[in-house]
Write a protein that holds these residues in place. Structure first.
Motif, PDB file in Angstrom:
ATOM      1  N   VAL A  64       0.803  -1.199  -0.042  1.00  0.00           N
ATOM      2  CA  VAL A  64       0.067   0.059  -0.102  1.00  0.00           C
ATOM      3  C   VAL A  64       0.937   1.222  -0.107  1.00  0.00           C
ATOM      4  CG1 VAL A  64      -1.927  -1.040   0.938  1.00  0.00           C
ATOM      5  CG2 VAL A  64      -0.222  -0.001   2.633  1.00  0.00           C
ATOM      6  N   VAL A  65       2.145   1.143   0.012  1.00  0.00           N
ATOM      7  CA  VAL A  65       2.987   2.360   0.128  1.00  0.00           C
ATOM      8  C   VAL A  65       4.023   2.278  -0.645  1.00  0.00           C
ATOM      9  CG1 VAL A  65       2.504   2.929   2.575  1.00  0.00           C
ATOM     10  CG2 VAL A  65       4.459   1.445   1.940  1.00  0.00           C
ATOM     11  N   ARG A  66       4.048   1.389  -1.674  1.00  0.00           N
ATOM     12  CA  ARG A  66       4.976   0.977  -2.981  1.00  0.00           C
ATOM     13  C   ARG A  66       4.116   1.310  -4.246  1.00  0.00           C
ATOM     14  NH1 ARG A  66       7.613   1.976   0.904  1.00  0.00           N
ATOM     15  NH2 ARG A  66       9.477   0.577   1.616  1.00  0.00           N
ATOM     16  N   PRO A  67       4.964   1.538  -5.210  1.00  0.00           N
ATOM     17  CA  PRO A  67       4.533   1.682  -6.757  1.00  0.00           C
ATOM     18  C   PRO A  67       3.626   0.385  -6.756  1.00  0.00           C
ATOM     19  CG  PRO A  67       6.597   2.416  -6.713  1.00  0.00           C
ATOM     20  CD  PRO A  67       6.415   1.942  -5.399  1.00  0.00           C
ATOM     21  N   PRO A  68       2.650   0.296  -7.839  1.00  0.00           N
ATOM     22  CA  PRO A  68       1.834  -0.616  -7.884  1.00  0.00           C
ATOM     23  C   PRO A  68       2.558  -1.908  -8.453  1.00  0.00           C
ATOM     24  CG  PRO A  68       0.664   1.037  -8.820  1.00  0.00           C
ATOM     25  CD  PRO A  68       2.007   1.503  -8.460  1.00  0.00           C
ATOM     26  N   ALA A  69       2.156  -3.202  -8.229  1.00  0.00           N
ATOM     27  CA  ALA A  69       2.860  -4.261  -8.590  1.00  0.00           C
ATOM     28  C   ALA A  69       2.258  -4.653 -10.140  1.00  0.00           C
ATOM     29  CB  ALA A  69       2.551  -5.405  -7.692  1.00  0.00           C
ATOM     30  N   CYS A  70       1.097  -3.939 -10.406  1.00  0.00           N
ATOM     31  CA  CYS A  70       0.457  -4.579 -11.853  1.00  0.00           C
ATOM     32  C   CYS A  70       0.463  -3.176 -12.571  1.00  0.00           C
ATOM     33  CB  CYS A  70      -0.940  -4.813 -11.251  1.00  0.00           C
ATOM     34  SG  CYS A  70      -1.217  -6.087 -10.402  1.00  0.00           S
ATOM     35  N   ALA A  71       0.683  -3.483 -13.873  1.00  0.00           N
ATOM     36  CA  ALA A  71       0.571  -2.112 -14.843  1.00  0.00           C
ATOM     37  C   ALA A  71      -0.880  -1.736 -15.066  1.00  0.00           C
ATOM     38  CB  ALA A  71       1.422  -2.666 -15.981  1.00  0.00           C
ATOM     39  N   GLY A  72      -1.057  -0.631 -15.488  1.00  0.00           N
ATOM     40  CA  GLY A  72      -2.155   0.035 -15.899  1.00  0.00           C
ATOM     41  C   GLY A  72      -3.098   0.892 -14.856  1.00  0.00           C
ATOM     42  N   LEU A  73      -2.694   0.748 -13.485  1.00  0.00           N
ATOM     43  CA  LEU A  73      -3.093   1.634 -12.569  1.00  0.00           C
ATOM     44  C   LEU A  73      -2.936   3.092 -12.703  1.00  0.00           C
ATOM     45  CD1 LEU A  73      -4.958   1.113  -9.934  1.00  0.00           C
ATOM     46  CD2 LEU A  73      -2.777   1.549  -8.705  1.00  0.00           C
ATOM     47  N   PRO A  74      -4.010   3.879 -12.806  1.00  0.00           N
ATOM     48  CA  PRO A  74      -3.903   5.402 -13.054  1.00  0.00           C
ATOM     49  C   PRO A  74      -3.236   5.847 -11.997  1.00  0.00           C
ATOM     50  CG  PRO A  74      -6.203   5.048 -12.699  1.00  0.00           C
ATOM     51  CD  PRO A  74      -5.688   3.624 -12.927  1.00  0.00           C
ATOM     52  N   GLU A  75      -2.468   7.032 -12.021  1.00  0.00           N
ATOM     53  CA  GLU A  75      -1.769   7.646 -10.923  1.00  0.00           C
ATOM     54  C   GLU A  75      -2.598   8.422 -10.315  1.00  0.00           C
ATOM     55  OE1 GLU A  75       1.534   9.407 -11.877  1.00  0.00           O
ATOM     56  OE2 GLU A  75       2.700   7.595 -12.470  1.00  0.00           O
ATOM     57  N   THR A  76      -3.670   9.149 -11.286  1.00  0.00           N
ATOM     58  CA  THR A  76      -4.613  10.054 -10.447  1.00  0.00           C
ATOM     59  C   THR A  76      -6.063   9.625 -10.704  1.00  0.00           C
ATOM     60  OG1 THR A  76      -4.596  11.591 -12.536  1.00  0.00           O
ATOM     61  CG2 THR A  76      -2.880  11.973 -10.861  1.00  0.00           C
ATOM     62  N   ASN A  77      -7.106  10.297 -10.116  1.00  0.00           N
ATOM     63  CA  ASN A  77      -8.618  10.004 -10.346  1.00  0.00           C
ATOM     64  C   ASN A  77      -9.151  11.158 -11.216  1.00  0.00           C
ATOM     65  OD1 ASN A  77      -9.109   8.064  -8.273  1.00  0.00           O
ATOM     66  ND2 ASN A  77      -8.907   9.647  -6.679  1.00  0.00           N
ATOM     67  N   ALA A  78      -9.422  10.344 -12.621  1.00  0.00           N
ATOM     68  CA  ALA A  78      -9.747  11.288 -13.760  1.00  0.00           C
ATOM     69  C   ALA A  78     -11.220  11.420 -13.545  1.00  0.00           C
ATOM     70  CB  ALA A  78      -9.460  10.473 -15.146  1.00  0.00           C
ATOM     71  N   ARG A  79     -11.838  12.307 -14.159  1.00  0.00           N
ATOM     72  CA  ARG A  79     -13.289  12.488 -13.979  1.00  0.00           C
ATOM     73  C   ARG A  79     -14.030  11.363 -14.984  1.00  0.00           C
ATOM     74  NH1 ARG A  79     -16.764  16.994 -13.288  1.00  0.00           N
ATOM     75  NH2 ARG A  79     -15.057  18.170 -13.051  1.00  0.00           N
ATOM     76  N   GLY A  80     -15.123  11.037 -14.359  1.00  0.00           N
ATOM     77  CA  GLY A  80     -15.524   9.909 -14.728  1.00  0.00           C
ATOM     78  C   GLY A  80     -16.959  10.413 -15.735  1.00  0.00           C
ATOM     79  N   SER A  81     -18.163   9.730 -15.615  1.00  0.00           N
ATOM     80  CA  SER A  81     -19.276  10.094 -16.295  1.00  0.00           C
ATOM     81  C   SER A  81     -20.055  11.259 -16.151  1.00  0.00           C
ATOM     82  CB  SER A  81     -20.261   8.739 -16.230  1.00  0.00           C
ATOM     83  OG  SER A  81     -20.692   8.438 -15.042  1.00  0.00           O
ATOM     84  N   TYR A  82     -19.815  11.622 -14.778  1.00  0.00           N
ATOM     85  CA  TYR A  82     -20.553  12.927 -14.485  1.00  0.00           C
ATOM     86  C   TYR A  82     -20.247  14.116 -15.134  1.00  0.00           C
ATOM     87  CZ  TYR A  82     -21.948  16.661 -11.119  1.00  0.00           C
ATOM     88  OH  TYR A  82     -22.566  17.604 -10.684  1.00  0.00           O
ATOM     89  N   THR A  83     -21.184  14.894 -15.871  1.00  0.00           N
ATOM     90  CA  THR A  83     -21.246  15.843 -16.606  1.00  0.00           C
ATOM     91  C   THR A  83     -21.312  17.292 -16.193  1.00  0.00           C
ATOM     92  OG1 THR A  83     -23.282  15.615 -17.447  1.00  0.00           O
ATOM     93  CG2 THR A  83     -21.578  14.378 -18.588  1.00  0.00           C
ATOM     94  N   GLY A  84     -21.998  17.020 -14.785  1.00  0.00           N
ATOM     95  CA  GLY A  84     -22.471  18.370 -14.116  1.00  0.00           C
ATOM     96  C   GLY A  84     -21.264  19.375 -13.839  1.00  0.00           C
ATOM     97  N   THR A  85     -21.332  20.625 -13.416  1.00  0.00           N
ATOM     98  CA  THR A  85     -20.398  21.309 -12.842  1.00  0.00           C
ATOM     99  C   THR A  85     -20.395  21.807 -11.553  1.00  0.00           C
ATOM    100  OG1 THR A  85     -21.925  23.280 -13.582  1.00  0.00           O
ATOM    101  CG2 THR A  85     -20.576  22.636 -15.438  1.00  0.00           C
ATOM    102  N   GLU A  86     -21.176  21.208 -10.667  1.00  0.00           N
ATOM    103  CA  GLU A  86     -21.162  21.526  -9.194  1.00  0.00           C
ATOM    104  C   GLU A  86     -19.970  21.034  -8.660  1.00  0.00           C
ATOM    105  OE1 GLU A  86     -24.224  20.319  -5.697  1.00  0.00           O
ATOM    106  OE2 GLU A  86     -24.696  19.552  -7.274  1.00  0.00           O
ATOM    107  N   TYR A  87     -19.589  20.082  -8.798  1.00  0.00           N
ATOM    108  CA  TYR A  87     -18.313  19.331  -8.285  1.00  0.00           C
ATOM    109  C   TYR A  87     -17.042  19.790  -9.436  1.00  0.00           C
ATOM    110  CZ  TYR A  87     -21.666  17.375  -5.103  1.00  0.00           C
ATOM    111  OH  TYR A  87     -22.840  17.540  -4.103  1.00  0.00           O
ATOM    112  N   SER A  88     -15.981  20.104  -8.586  1.00  0.00           N
ATOM    113  CA  SER A  88     -14.812  20.445  -9.676  1.00  0.00           C
ATOM    114  C   SER A  88     -13.628  19.571  -8.951  1.00  0.00           C
ATOM    115  CB  SER A  88     -14.624  21.704  -9.550  1.00  0.00           C
ATOM    116  OG  SER A  88     -14.146  22.309  -8.338  1.00  0.00           O
TER     117      SER A  88
END
Length: 221
Positions: A64-88
């Motif tokens: 939990v405190v080391r780089p991922p053991a698996c490839a493909g894990l994003p480094e940051t939380n990208a925006r999902g399917s939500y299209t509203g502007t209330e949350y930035s």
């Protein structure tokens, strides 16, 4: 007279107990050795089980405190399917009544490969206590998205799982053959069988899941 002597010799033969103790020993020896070797091998089994549980906990704490053991894990939380502007960016991924604020990457999993630095750090700790014959491929790593962890645009904080799988425990004593002899069966499950042809017995799967702390993001040490 000859008949008398023949009957007397026959009765003497019936009363003769020479060798009886040897017969009795042969009858109980297999059972005695089965119990003795069972204590030895199942003592080893208990040792491996307890120490493996502790080692898996340690492996998860490292993961939990080391780089991922698996490839493909994003480094940051990208925006999902939500299209509203209330949350930035900077908003918690979990919002009441809102779904898809952060992109759900599901579960990314892989088996251990010591070419990965995190696996290379973890494996020696597991190898020291796992049954003989275990390999890094017996360790599975999984990174699962959880919307209750992290914030939009921030570091990806998955649930990290370290799991032991398909580990075999092999006996060092002829326990299976003794079980066959003592029970009078043709094949002992301790030596494999039709359903499980591999020798030994399957080691129980065990896993530990913890929320990631930082996956070494921002930490070069």
């Amino acid at each position: 007279m000859s008949v008398f002597h023949e009957n007397s010799g026959f009765r003497t033969f019936l009363r003769d107990e020479k060798g009886a103790s040897l017969v009795e020993l042969a009858m109980v020896l297999a059972l005695f050795l089965l119990i003795l070797f069972g204590l030895i091998d199942y003592g080893r089994y208990a040792f491996h089980y307890v120490t493996s549980e502790r080692a898996v906990h340690l492996a998860a704490r490292i993961a939990v405190v080391r780089p991922p053991a698996c490839a493909g894990l994003p480094e940051t939380n990208a925006r999902g399917s939500y299209t509203g502007t209330e949350y930035s960016y900077g908003s918690d991924c979990k919002q009441t009544g809102i779904t898809g604020l952060c992109s759900d990457y599901g579960t990314i999993s892989c088996v251990g490969d010591t070419a990965n630095p995190t696996v290379a750090e973890i494996w020696p700790r597991l190898d020291a206590v796992l049954p003989n014959g275990s390999t890094p491929q017996n360790v599975r790593f999984a990174y699962t998205f959880d919307e209750e962890l992290g914030f939009l645009g921030g570091p990806a904080v998955p649930i990290v799982t370290v799991e032991l799988q398909n580990v075999r425990f092999n006996f060092i004593t002829p326990l299976g053959k003794l079980a066959e002899l003592a029970m009078g069966t043709g094949t002992s499950s301790l030596e494999g069988g039709t359903d499980d042809p591999e020798p030994g017995i399957r080691f129980p799967s065990m896993s530990v899941s913890l929320p990631a702390e930082d996956l070494n993001h921002g930490n070069e040490g």
